[in-house]
Write an enzyme that holds these catalytic residues in place. Structure first.
Site: not given
Length: 470
Positions: A302, A331, A352, A401, A428
């Site tokens: 991030q 994720y 992932e 996420d 996001c």
């Protein structure tokens, strides 16, 4: 009132009504069509000259301001208006938060069409400037000239540039003197590299001809004070490469990791390129609640370290862990959320698609002495299946996420099939999040919503939603 000017329409005394998508504001033309206008603030009254006309809307620029909005503030950056990075720098920060919260609500209500609880107050960023830990700059052998420079009538040559792409122009680079997004020594490093390269006549990249030597510069910083610098060269030139890398090493001895890439491709992405460490480590360390995370040149982390802690804290709070839960972190990236929540969970399974990210996650978990996190690599829609659940157990809580596109429909269907007690959805992009929430509405109720501002001076906003099984 409207009048035509060289086939473009000029609308006079138009009130800017709202902040729209991608940081552009919205007004209404006398004919009822929407006008999208950059670099204005809701409440401004302006003259607008159209630049594009479509069936349902216009695009335009403000040519004169009759009265200023009370929500306006003076931009601090000299590049505002040309650089597209901080589209809301002329808007007071408290009002930015209002529009970010409004965007999340509108997406969840209009796209999701679901019952919503009262939103929890948006988490604003303590830092409104110098908050980013990663910046990428491009070299160009012909810098972008601003409209003000062109109107000045001065003789302006094709000078080199090191800065940002002009919005919607892949081959145009604005030379940046001072960027307000990343703490020093970021500006010093960039400016000194530009000056040194100019002094020694090094070729800046020509994106149209795919020629030159210096291509991109990436600077990563960490809350620990560590710094990574990566130079991307278009071609190998041992003498000049060593000259500029040794200069950076000696001029900025505080750099933890100095790396480079030779990239002869048609694009700047380094994920399929060999990254070579010239000096120091090939990673820097980020820290959060005593946990350390190795961040290498290709790692995702991030980009606002302080707000990342806030985002993860809210996520952990929403998950409501007691120490007895099996948690799936979908994720998972480099496993930061998984490891952050692990001390309050019985076990965490991270999934992932990027092999390098999972490799980093395993290294970080081992470094942090975390034994209750396991990480697996693969395309989510293929890996997250009945066999995977049978092997690793029925989750009590799922944290997801996903990227901006949201979750694949097969992933949503699998969540609905296994029906954990709680799902914490971090996003996001609240538009795709709303789409996914609508698909889950029959079985899950949204009980908590909290937006998180990771990117002050921009329209971007993260959102955390807690769903509980009906």
């Amino acid at each position: 009132m409207a009048r035509k000017s060289k086939e473009r329409i000029v609308f006079e005394n138009v009130e800017v009504l709202d902040a729209g998508a991608k940081g552009v504001c919205v007004a209404k033309a006398p004919d009822g069509k929407v006008i999208f206008i950059p670099n204005v603030v809701p409440g401004d009254v302006v003259n607008v000259q159209t630049t594009k006309k479509r069936k349902a809307y216009y695009e335009g620029i403000a040519t004169h301001v009759h009265s200023y909005s009370p929500h306006r503030t003076e931009p601090v950056c000299e590049h505002f208006g040309s650089c597209g990075g901080c589209k809301w720098q002329n808007m007071k920060y408290d009002q930015q938060l209002v529009y970010k919260e409004q965007e999340v609500f509108n997406h969840l209500k209009r796209i999701g069409k679901i019952e919503l609880p009262d939103f929890e107050q948006i988490s604003g960023s303590k830092k409104q400037f110098f908050y980013r830990n990663k910046m990428e700059f491009s070299f160009s052998n012909a810098r972008w000239l601003t409209p003000q420079e062109i109107k000045s009538g001065e003789e302006l040559g094709k000078e080199n540039a090191l800065g940002f792409h002009i919005p919607k122009m892949w081959d145009k680079i604005l030379d940046i003197k001072k960027c307000w997004l990343q703490e020093d020594p970021s500006n010093d490093i960039r400016n000194e590299i530009r000056a040194f390269a100019n002094k020694y006549g090094m070729e800046f990249f020509n994106p149209r001809e795919n020629s030159g030597f210096l291509r991109t510069l990436m600077i990563r910083t960490a809350s620990t004070g560590e710094i990574m610098v990566l130079l991307q060269f278009f071609k190998e030139d041992v003498e000049n490469r060593e000259l500029i890398l040794n200069f950076i090493k000696e001029r900025f001895p505080m750099i933890t990791s100095l790396q480079y890439v030779i990239n002869e491709k048609l694009n700047d992405t380094i994920y399929d390129q060999e990254v070579i460490c010239f000096y120091g480590r090939d990673y820097i360390l980020e820290e959060m609640e005593g946990l350390q995370f190795r961040v290498n040149a290709k790692s995702f982390y991030q980009t606002n370290s302080e707000q990342a802690y806030e985002l993860y804290s809210i996520t952990r709070d929403f998950a409501g862990l007691t120490g007895e839960e099996l948690v799936y972190d979908l994720y998972t990236g480099t496993g930061t959320i998984a490891q952050f929540v692990s001390k309050k969970a019985k076990k965490v399974i991270g999934v992932e698609a990027v092999p390098e990210a999972i490799a980093d996650a395993k290294i970080n978990a081992n470094h942090n002495n975390i034994a209750n996190c396991k990480f697996f690599v693969g395309d989510m829609k293929n890996v997250f299946n009945d066999e995977f659940i049978s092997t690793h157990g029925q989750p009590d809580v799922i944290i997801t996420d996903p990227p901006r596109d949201g979750m694949h429909k097969d992933v949503v269907e699998q969540i609905l099939k296994i029906a954990p007690k709680r799902v914490v959805y971090v996003s996001c992009n609240s538009a795709t999040q709303a789409r996914d929430l609508a698909l889950m509405d029959e079985k899950y109720k949204v009980v908590r919503v909290r937006p998180v501002d990771m990117f002050p001076q921009t329209h971007h906003v993260e959102n955390v939603v807690l769903l509980e099984r009906r």
